[in-house]
Each structure stands twice: as C-alpha cells, then as structure tokens.
Design an enzyme around this catalytic site. Structure first.
Site, PDB file in Angstrom:
ATOM      1  N   ASP A 504       0.858  -1.184   0.000  1.00  0.00           N
ATOM      2  CA  ASP A 504       0.000   0.000   0.000  1.00  0.00           C
ATOM      3  C   ASP A 504       0.896   1.236   0.000  1.00  0.00           C
ATOM      4  OD1 ASP A 504      -3.031   0.894   0.611  1.00  0.00           O
ATOM      5  OD2 ASP A 504      -1.649   2.231   1.647  1.00  0.00           O
ATOM      6  N   GLU A 547      -4.459   2.375  -4.494  1.00  0.00           N
ATOM      7  CA  GLU A 547      -3.013   2.389  -4.301  1.00  0.00           C
ATOM      8  C   GLU A 547      -2.530   1.076  -3.703  1.00  0.00           C
ATOM      9  OE1 GLU A 547      -4.703   4.492  -0.580  1.00  0.00           O
ATOM     10  OE2 GLU A 547      -5.235   4.177  -2.668  1.00  0.00           O
TER      11      GLU A 547
END
Length: 629
Positions: A504, A547
């Site tokens: 992430d 993301e």
C-alpha cells in the site's frame, strides 16, 4: 562478462610468451590487480579499439600479479585464455594446462573458467556433445561453489551456443537465467549486454515482437555507454528483423547506417558483413546488378582478410542475383558452389532458400526432373523448420509457466495451416509450372495469412486488455486473483511453499490532494514499474485497488519473502519523483505471509497479508510486517 570475446570478438595469435610481464615500472599489488581485473572482466576488454590494445591491457594485468599469489595468477590465466588465441588447438592446450593448475590448487572459480575456455576451443575441434559437456562441467562447478556471477557466465555462453545450433528454446532459457543472475547480483553491464543475445534468439525462433523489444532496450544501452561493437551488432540485427517482417526499405536503412559506422572505424570485416547483408534486400527489389556489385565487394573484402566462412552465402546470393537477370546457367554454377557447405551446415533455413532458388533456375533451363527433386527437398526442409519452431515454442512456453492452452492451440493450428499452404504452393508449381497459378497461390496465401495474423493479434490484444491494469501495466485485480488461485493449487499439489505480499502506498491521498490526481496516477505507474523490475521473472504483481498491490511469490519461504519485500520497500523509497512535482516523495508499507495448510484459499491468505499491512501502517509506515501466526 567473462569471456565475452568468444561470442563477439576476433582474437589473433600472441607473438610473445603467455605470461610475459608488463613493463618493470608497473608496481605489483593485490589491490591494483583486483581493480584492473574487475574492470577488464566487466566488458573492459570488449571495449578496447583493437586487439593489440587488448593484449597490452592483459600484459599490464600480468605485471600487477603479486609474486607467489596462486589465486590471482589463475584469475589472470583464465582471462587470458578467453581473449588471446585465434588458433583453437593452441587455446585448447592452454586451457588444459590451466585446468590442471586450477585442480591442483583446488580453485573452483578458475576450474570453471577454464572449462568455459575449453568449450570455446572445442567449438571448432569437436562434436557438439563434447562442447556442451565442457560448458556443463563449468556450470556444475560454479553452482557447487555458489558463484552466481560465474554461473551466469556459463548460462550465457551455453545459451549462445544453443542459439547457433538453432535450439532457441534452450538458448532463451539459459540467456534469461543468466540475465536474472546478473541483474540480481548487481552486474548491470552484463545484464544489459545480454539483451542482444536474447533478442537474436527470439528473432531466430520467429518471435519478432519480443526480439524487437529486446533490441530497442539494448540499443539504448549501447548508445548510452558508447559501445561500437554492441551498437553495430544491434543495428545489423534490426536490419535482419526488418527483412523478416518484409520491410525491405527499412532493412536497407539499417544496413546503410552500420556500413557508415564500419567505414568510419575502417573495419574491413564489418564492412564486408554489411555488404553481404545488403545483397538480399536489393535482390528483393529486383535491383540485381546493384546486388551483384555489392556481393563482389563483400567477396573481395572477405578474401583480403583470408576469411572464407561466408563463401557459401556469397555464392547463394550471387546465384539469386544472376537468376533475377535471367542468367540461369551462371546462377546454377553459383548454387553448386554454395550447396556443399550449406548442406553440411545443418542450417535448414538456408538450405530451403537454396533448394527453392535452384529449382526455379532448373525449371527455366528445362530440367524439370531436377527441379521437381529440389522442390521435394524444399518441402522437406520447410516441414522440418515448421516442426522445430513448434517444438521450441512449446518448450519455451512451458519453461515460462505460460500455460495458456488456447493460445498454444492457435499457434499450432496457424503453423500447420501455414505448412499446408506452403505445400500447396510447392505442389502447384511442380505440377503446372505456370506463373498464373503461382500468382493465384500467392494471393491466397496473403489473404489467409493476413486473416490468421489479424485474428491472432486481435485475440492477443483482447487477452492482454482483459488481464492488465490500464494505468500501471501490471495485472489487474481479476487477473492477479486468478493467478493467485492457480498458484495456491500448484503449491498444494507440489508441496512447495508460497508467499504473498500486500503493498500500500503511504499517504497517497495526500499526494492526490496536494498535487492532483494526474500526478498521483504517475506516481502509481512509476511505483508499479519499479516493483516489477525488482521482482524475479516468475513472481506475480497485480493492482488490487486504488493504491494497493498484491505480489505472489511461488516456491518461496517466508524468510526469502521478507528479503524481497524489503527490496521492494527500499526501491520505492529511493525513487526520484522530482520531475513530477518538486519535493514529491513517497514510501510503501508491506504485509508478508506464507501459505498455511489451514488457509481456505486466496481470500484468507490475502486477508492475513492485509492484517500484517495494517500493522505496518500502524507502526509508522514505510516498513515491512510479517504474519507468523
């Protein structure tokens, strides 16, 4: 790369003792020797402008050997063995002596290097089996002593030999493995230089798109470091590639460029090679007299150099040009010159060209029986080529774990269809010998071939679009989850480990808020590319959310997965985003897990990885956390 000269260079006999020292003014020291040896071993010798200067550099290295230092003496001798000989028998004798010294000293590094040197000498002296046995002996030693650099050298050399023997599947397997070892070991110049050999193998196997990709990458590298030899070979290969695609004018543009390079360097051998290459495009353009002038120039240049290795191709091209002028008797004389060498070479592609060209001239001279016999030989050669191509493609697909059965079936059917069409064309010509029938067959081939190619291209593009995230170019969520299910099934069936990484991007919302979503998209795309390049070739990377990314690591234990995760983290941390926005920087957090027997499936495995990821976020971000529960 160790022993690069064996693949790309041309050595000359040494006119002084092999161990002649450098001038007395050169002080011997272990540190100076090691520094120069590293430089020369890392393509330093390949960039020397002349062989005389190569020998001078080797003499300088000899003078730096500390007295009584057996290890460094063997390193010098191994490097010398690969660069200093034109006579194969002399090289073999030197390699055997070096091998005996290495064994006596129990020096595995030198022993492997001298096995590689022996293999190079044996290539012109012994059967293929003996050559490969020498390479494999060196590779086995490099693997046993854990020297990945030396192991990569062996794979590279053996792969290039496989490529020359038309075994492209094994060649690409070896070359890709060598490139992986070089890349992971930090040997960037070796890894980049190997792109040219990989491209050549893909072109010889008929995968022109991959060949083009690798050639473009290698061209950029060769231009960046100013390597004439590598750039010359690259552009010449791009000319061959353009020929394979039927782009005759583009091929000639490449050949004119490399001819200018050769003339500027006053390299007679390179100029002769380019002249020979240029003949075929001019023949295809029906500029037969111009082709003959170029062929005569190549013949004269090679003869002046005492090089007769290309006499067969010179004769073949000369025959084709004379045939184009209607001079079929002269053409037959040239074909007969080429026939002995080509038929003994085992190169079925050039044999097919000879048989087809000779059949045309025989038919023009009224020798119908001889023409029919050559057409039969042409059909047999093309069938053998098609069969070998299918076999090698299938083997390479298995090695790369590309188990897409539909695509393999389409390729098989297309290959068989192309074979049937070639057989039809040859039979029509043998039975009727009418230009009208040949023209109709050619039109039919073009139409069917175009339909097949268009359909295959469309199917490939649709598969890629369906499986690829359009922003980052990595696998999309659906694709990575499908790969994940398959990877878990394989791991459980084989008993091999499997790890997963949940990634992430830290504070990604802040990037979007402060710099805008287009800027955020560029950041994601750059991070995806960096992570993909840092992974092994069989690892799987996919984007699962805005993301968020998922990495699957087959055949990998937890400790190795942690090392890979840390490499990804540090790679992203080091990325430079200043060209996107001033002061922009970012990091990633990673959760690492290993597949357990009790995991119900991919969802549970990823869930545990996400839990570890959340801990990484909670503990300050830009870190790796592992789930060992």
């Amino acid at each position: 790369m160790l022993l690069v000269a064996w693949q790309h260079g041309h050595a000359v006999p040494v006119q002084k003792p092999a161990d002649a020292p450098a001038p007395a003014s050169t002080p011997a020291s272990a540190e100076a020797f090691d520094a120069m040896h590293r430089h020369l071993n890392d393509l330093g010798l390949a960039t020397q402008p002349s062989h005389a200067q190569v020998l001078q550099r080797l003499a300088e290295l000899a003078g730096l050997r500390p007295a009584g230092d057996t290890v460094r003496d063997l390193r010098y001798r191994a490097l010398f063995c690969g660069w200093a000989f034109e006579d194969a028998k002399a090289q073999l004798s030197y390699a055997d002596a070096g091998l005996a010294r290495a064994r006596a000293a129990r020096n595995g590094e030198a022993e492997a290097s001298f096995h590689y040197c022996r293999a190079s000498a044996l290539e012109t002296l012994a059967p293929t089996e003996e050559v490969m046995a020498a390479y494999e002996a060196g590779i086995a030693i490099a693997r046993r002593i854990g020297n990945d650099r030396l192991l990569a050298d062996g794979f590279s050399l053996r792969g290039s030999r496989h490529s020359l023997l038309q075994d492209q599947a094994r060649a690409i397997r070896d070359l890709l493995e060598a490139q992986r070892l070089y890349r992971e070991g930090g040997f960037t110049s070796d890894s980049e230089a190997l792109l040219l050999d990989i491209a050549i193998s893909y072109r010889r196997m008929g995968d022109l798109d991959k060949a083009s990709d690798y050639l473009r990458q290698n061209e950029a590298y060769a231009r960046a470091i100013g390597d004439y030899h590598q750039l010359f070979s690259n552009l010449l290969q791009q000319g061959y590639l353009a020929e394979d695609r039927g782009e005759v004018d583009a091929a000639l543009d490449f050949y004119r460029t490399v001819l200018g390079m050769a003339n500027e360097r006053a390299s007679e051998y390179d100029a002769a090679s380019v002249h020979l290459a240029m003949a075929w495009p001019y023949i295809l353009r029906k500029e037969y007299r111009r082709a003959l002038r170029i062929i005569d120039a190549a013949r004269t240049q090679f003869a002046a150099l005492g090089d007769h290795a290309n006499d067969d191709m010179i004769a073949l091209r000369s025959g084709q040009a004379h045939a184009g002028l209607g001079e079929h008797a002269r053409a037959m004389a040239e074909y007969n010159k080429a026939a002995v060498a080509l038929e003994n070479s085992g190169n079925r592609r050039y044999q097919a060209l000879l048989y087809r060209a000779r059949a045309d001239s025989e038919q023009a001279l009224g020798r119908d029986a001889a023409a029919a016999a050559d057409l039969e030989r042409y059909i047999e050669a093309t069938e053998s080529l098609a069969s070998a191509e299918r076999s090698q493609r299938a083997e390479l697909l298995r090695y790369q774990f590309e188990d897409n059965h539909a695509r393999m079936e389409n390729e098989r059917l297309a290959s068989e269809q192309a074979l049937r069409e070639r057989q039809l064309q040859a039979l029509l010509q043998a039975r009727r010998w009418q230009w009208t029938a040949m023209a109709l067959a050619g039109i039919l081939l073009l139409l069917l071939g175009g339909l097949v190619v268009r359909q295959l291209t469309r199917m490939r593009r649709l598969r890629e679009m369906a499986a690829t995230d359009p922003l980052t170019g990595v696998a999309n969520r659906r694709s990575i989850e499908q790969h994940g299910d398959e990877a878990i099934a394989r791991a459980r069936a084989s008993g091999l480990p499997l790890c997963a990484l949940a990634l992430d991007v830290d504070h990604f919302k802040t990037i979007n808020d402060n710099h805008g979503h287009p800027c955020g998209d560029q950041v994601l795309a750059r991070i995806a590319v960096a992570c993909r390049d840092a992974l092994r070739h069989f690892d799987l990377l996919g984007r699962t959310g805005g993301e968020e990314f998922l990495v699957l690591l087959p055949d990998t234990r937890l400790e190795r997965a942690l090392s890979i995760a840390e490499r990804l983290r540090s790679t992203v941390e080091a990325l430079d985003f200043s060209d996107i926005a001033d002061g922009l920087a970012t990091t990633i957090s990673i959760g690492v897990v290993e597949l357990r027997a009790g995991d119900a499936g991919l969802q549970e495995l990823v869930g545990r990885a996400d839990s570890a990821l959340y801990r990484a976020k909670g503990n300050g971000r830009n870190r790796v956390e592992v789930d060992r529960a």
